[in-house]
Design an enzyme around this catalytic site. Structure first.
Site, PDB file in Angstrom:
ATOM      1  N   GLU A  91       0.834  -1.199   0.000  1.00  0.00           N
ATOM      2  CA  GLU A  91       0.000   0.000   0.000  1.00  0.00           C
ATOM      3  C   GLU A  91       0.872   1.254   0.000  1.00  0.00           C
ATOM      4  O   GLU A  91       1.833   1.340   0.771  1.00  0.00           O
ATOM      5  CB  GLU A  91      -0.904   0.024   1.237  1.00  0.00           C
ATOM      6  CG  GLU A  91      -2.126  -0.828   1.119  1.00  0.00           C
ATOM      7  CD  GLU A  91      -3.133  -0.540   2.210  1.00  0.00           C
ATOM      8  OE1 GLU A  91      -4.312  -0.312   1.890  1.00  0.00           O
ATOM      9  OE2 GLU A  91      -2.753  -0.556   3.394  1.00  0.00           O
ATOM     10  N   ARG A 146      -3.514  -4.766  -0.821  1.00  0.00           N
ATOM     11  CA  ARG A 146      -4.968  -4.633  -0.938  1.00  0.00           C
ATOM     12  C   ARG A 146      -5.271  -4.327  -2.396  1.00  0.00           C
ATOM     13  O   ARG A 146      -4.368  -4.080  -3.184  1.00  0.00           O
ATOM     14  CB  ARG A 146      -5.517  -3.532  -0.023  1.00  0.00           C
ATOM     15  CG  ARG A 146      -5.529  -3.914   1.455  1.00  0.00           C
ATOM     16  CD  ARG A 146      -6.531  -3.079   2.234  1.00  0.00           C
ATOM     17  NE  ARG A 146      -6.538  -3.448   3.639  1.00  0.00           N
ATOM     18  CZ  ARG A 146      -5.943  -2.734   4.597  1.00  0.00           C
ATOM     19  NH1 ARG A 146      -5.283  -1.625   4.291  1.00  0.00           N
ATOM     20  NH2 ARG A 146      -5.997  -3.115   5.857  1.00  0.00           N
TER      21      ARG A 146
END
Length: 230
Positions: free
Chosen positions: A23, A95
């Site tokens: 991320e 993610r």
């Protein structure tokens, strides 16, 4: 704070040929207020991550838009030359554009931080973009690191990220419920065919596996077996 970064380091050490996409938290913490050629060298920087935690009703839509775009860019990145030479290339994303919608944006709407019109607009452009890019951003499966909200709060406090100091257990419980509904109970309505039957590997990470070789070995064994089925 479930232990994703620790888990990614374990995967990178075990499978150096795999490509990891983490991320871009630093980008969320340092959003340039100006990005023009005429801008001075001392450009103003906004910490969007801090802003959304401090004033979620004001900044949730802005943050979810920016975070989803950053995830989309990561998934559209071309495969590295190293990965292309690998016999069985594997990409791991911390993610995805899917968790952005079905976990975080959905949760922000349900607890009232996204207005209904913002949620409607978000879903409209999200669906459009994902349908446009199609297979280019399709995922073959999900690794779900599962831990109790209490354990996540404990790890969050240990991590000590300044923006997260006021996060309460209730918020982590909400996110846990969103993960369970989507990835385990399958009660979340999803809007993409390639996502509906995507396999999920649930990994119990309540134990502190960072310094436990036996636990690490078991996690890796399960990941290896799962990857072979994709």
């Amino acid at each position: 704070a479930v232990g994703k970064s620790t888990f990614e380091r374990l995967l990178s050490k075990t499978f150096p040929e795999w490509q990891m996409a983490t991320e871009p938290v630093s980008k969320w913490q340092q959003v340039l207020a100006s990005n023009t050629r005429e801008a001075s060298s001392s450009q103003n920087v906004g910490n969007l991550l801090q802003m959304v935690y401090q004033e979620p009703s004001r900044w949730s839509y802005t943050f979810q838009t920016f975070s989803c775009m950053s995830r989309l860019k990561a998934q559209l990145e071309p495969l590295s030359e190293k990965l292309l030479k690998t016999q069985e290339p594997v990409q791991i994303f911390e993610r995805s554009v899917y968790s952005d919608r079905y976990i975080f944006a959905k949760n922000q709407f349900e607890i009232g931080y996204l207005a209904e019109i913002e949620w409607t607009i978000y879903q409209d452009w999200h669906t459009f973009l994902l349908e446009e890019f199609g297979d280019r951003i399709a995922l073959h499966g999900f690794l779900y690191l599962q831990a109790t909200p209490e354990k996540c709060l404990e790890r969050l406090r240990q991590r000590g990220r300044p923006e997260e100091k006021d996060i309460q257990l209730e918020y982590l419980e909400q996110l846990h419920t969103q993960h369970e509904n989507w990835l385990v109970k399958k009660t979340t309505e999803v809007h993409f065919e390639n996502l509906k039957n995507a396999p999920v590997l649930v990994l119990d990470v309540n134990s502190d596996f960072e310094d436990d070789p036996a636990e690490q070995e078991e996690l890796i064994r399960k990941v290896k077996a799962f990857i072979k089925t994709l």
